[in-house]
Write a protein that holds these residues in place. Structure first.
Motif, short mmCIF file in Angstrom:
data_model
loop_
_atom_site.label_atom_id
_atom_site.label_comp_id
_atom_site.label_asym_id
_atom_site.label_seq_id
_atom_site.Cartn_x
_atom_site.Cartn_y
_atom_site.Cartn_z
N GLY A 267 0.82 -1.20 0.00
CA GLY A 267 0.00 0.00 0.00
C GLY A 267 0.86 1.25 0.00
O GLY A 267 0.87 2.02 0.97
N LEU A 268 1.56 1.49 -1.09
CA LEU A 268 2.46 2.63 -1.18
C LEU A 268 1.68 3.94 -1.08
O LEU A 268 0.71 4.16 -1.80
N LEU A 269 2.11 4.82 -0.17
CA LEU A 269 1.45 6.10 0.04
C LEU A 269 2.15 7.25 -0.65
O LEU A 269 1.52 8.06 -1.32
N ASP A 270 3.46 7.36 -0.49
CA ASP A 270 4.21 8.43 -1.14
C ASP A 270 5.69 8.07 -1.17
O ASP A 270 6.15 7.21 -0.43
N VAL A 271 6.40 8.77 -2.05
CA VAL A 271 7.83 8.56 -2.24
C VAL A 271 8.52 9.92 -2.27
O VAL A 271 8.03 10.85 -2.91
N THR A 272 9.64 10.03 -1.56
CA THR A 272 10.38 11.29 -1.52
C THR A 272 11.88 10.99 -1.41
O THR A 272 12.26 9.89 -1.00
N SER A 273 12.67 11.99 -1.75
CA SER A 273 14.12 11.90 -1.52
C SER A 273 14.54 12.70 -0.29
O SER A 273 15.72 12.75 0.03
N ASP A 274 13.58 13.31 0.39
CA ASP A 274 13.86 14.15 1.56
C ASP A 274 13.99 13.30 2.81
O ASP A 274 13.00 12.75 3.31
N PHE B 82 24.97 4.56 -3.25
CA PHE B 82 26.29 5.03 -2.81
C PHE B 82 26.48 6.49 -3.14
O PHE B 82 27.06 7.25 -2.37
N GLU B 83 26.00 6.90 -4.30
CA GLU B 83 26.01 8.31 -4.70
C GLU B 83 24.64 8.67 -5.24
O GLU B 83 23.97 7.85 -5.87
N GLY B 84 24.18 9.89 -4.99
CA GLY B 84 22.89 10.32 -5.50
C GLY B 84 21.82 10.31 -4.42
O GLY B 84 22.07 9.99 -3.26
N ASP B 85 20.62 10.68 -4.83
CA ASP B 85 19.51 10.85 -3.88
C ASP B 85 18.96 9.52 -3.40
O ASP B 85 18.89 8.54 -4.14
N ALA B 86 18.53 9.51 -2.14
CA ALA B 86 17.87 8.36 -1.56
C ALA B 86 16.42 8.28 -2.04
O ALA B 86 15.83 9.29 -2.45
N THR B 87 15.85 7.09 -2.00
CA THR B 87 14.43 6.89 -2.22
C THR B 87 13.81 6.46 -0.90
O THR B 87 14.19 5.42 -0.34
N CYS B 88 12.89 7.27 -0.39
CA CYS B 88 12.19 6.97 0.86
C CYS B 88 10.72 6.75 0.52
O CYS B 88 10.05 7.66 0.01
N ALA B 89 10.22 5.54 0.76
CA ALA B 89 8.86 5.17 0.37
C ALA B 89 8.04 4.85 1.62
O ALA B 89 8.44 3.98 2.41
N ARG B 90 6.91 5.54 1.77
CA ARG B 90 6.05 5.30 2.94
C ARG B 90 4.92 4.35 2.54
O ARG B 90 4.25 4.56 1.52
N PHE B 91 4.72 3.32 3.37
CA PHE B 91 3.71 2.30 3.10
C PHE B 91 2.61 2.35 4.15
O PHE B 91 2.84 2.68 5.31
N GLU B 92 1.43 1.97 3.72
CA GLU B 92 0.25 2.03 4.60
C GLU B 92 0.12 0.81 5.49
O GLU B 92 -0.22 0.90 6.67
#
Length: 341
Positions: free
Chosen positions: A22-29, A45-55
């Motif tokens: 149940g993916l709610l949103d995705v951010t690099s913050d 290792f380099e670049g922005d992270a993927t942070c995914a919030r699940f329900e």
């Protein structure tokens, strides 16, 4: 043309023994990790992270979907062959002799063609059977191009409220009595580095080393593992903690910035997810675990990738270091090619 999903159409993650759907949103913050909800994190290792919030989060159960269909064993190629890798080891030894660094983690990328029938959750299930690991993870976000299956044995960051800890692995051998003096030296150097990293965000006097040079068995090999612990300052959260400690010291070297320069100079392919961090954060409970993304497969640009490497010190033997990268990858390649059931 629609890109392959490499698994089910719906996103999911298996982290910390839990299935998140149940993916709610995705951010690099990274500040989102101090907000609310259950987050899954993939930090390359380099670049922005993927942070995914699940329900929805519940205990993981055995995978009942399609079986893993991997590439043939002979379809893998390496970014550095034996001659190139051993030349890199010699170059690092020269820099150490000149006083530029103490240790550098040198790695190479293995790649094989990916095909649409591949399923990252199925690969995660195959790894759970054939190469079980304490910090394993599967992250499948098809609309965001994130397809990761990790069998990591190493904890990058653990958090429980204000208490944080890291358990770097340095030292690998095929048998419990096969460690060299350089393995111990490697481990202690990285413990010092991690103590310094955590000291940047922890309260003075709280950083300790509750475990030093502990022996851990893993499929096909043994590791030396240490643990460094501390208590976060009141003004520090996940963004500050990750900023102070990333990339993990065990996969960079010491000093960290000088080692990163050598990595950029000598490695011929970007590390991608490899040597970053994958895991989970429960923002409501202020808890979480991020692994060091070693023993980790990911799909990118229509290829399946796996990294392997090791820490190089002045005492390193070039041929021996190449053999260590082969040892680390051997069981994983057996699993992914279907030779382990």
């Amino acid at each position: 043309m629609k890109r392959p999903t490499y698994g089910p159409a719906e996103p999911l993650a298996v982290v910390g023994g839990r299935l998140a759907t149940g993916l709610l949103d995705v951010t690099s913050d990274l500040a989102a990790l101090d907000s609310e909800g259950f987050w899954v994190v993939v930090a390359p290792f380099e670049g922005d992270a993927t942070c995914a919030r699940f329900e929805t989060v519940r205990p993981a159960k055995p995978w009942t979907g399609v079986r893993w269909q991997g590439p043939q064993r002979d379809s893998w190629r390496t970014s550095l062959d034996a001659d190139g890798f051993e030349a890199g080891v010699r170059a690092i030894r020269d820099v150490i002799a000149a006083g530029g660094v103490y240790q550098v983690n040198l790695t190479r990328r293995l790649s094989a063609p990916a095909h649409p029938g591949m399923s990252i959750p199925a690969l995660g299930a195959a790894l759970a059977q054939g190469n079980p690991a304490p910090f394993s993870a599967v992250v499948h976000l098809p609309d965001h191009g994130v397809h990761v299956a990790s069998a990591s044995p190493e904890l990058f960051l653990g958090r429980d409220g204000a208490r944080v800890w890291s358990s770097p692995i340095k030292g690998t051998a095929a048998t419990p009595d096969g460690f060299l003096a350089k393995d111990t030296a490697e481990n202690i150097m990285i413990v010092d580095l991690v103590r310094n990293d955590l000291g940047r965000v922890c309260r003075p006097g709280t950083v300790t080393v509750p475990g030093l040079l502990d022996l851990e068995p893993h499929p096909g090999l043994f590791h030396l593992v240490s643990t460094v612990s501390g208590h976060l300052r009141d003004d520090a959260g996940w963004p500050e903690l990750i900023d102070a400690t990333f990339p993990p010291g065990s996969v960079t070297g010491a000093p960290k910035l000088a080692s990163l320069e050598q990595i950029r100079r000598l490695e011929t392919a970007p590390r991608g997810v490899y040597c970053g961090g994958v895991g989970w954060v429960d923002a409501d409970r202020r808890q979480g675990e991020l692994n060091v993304a070693i023993r980790t497969f990911w799909i990118e640009d229509d290829e399946l990738h796996l990294g392997t490497g090791g820490g190089i010190t002045y005492d390193s033997d070039p041929a021996g270091e190449w053999a260590e990268t082969e040892l680390k990858a051997a069981n994983l390649l057996r699993v992914v090619s279907g030779e382990v059931r």
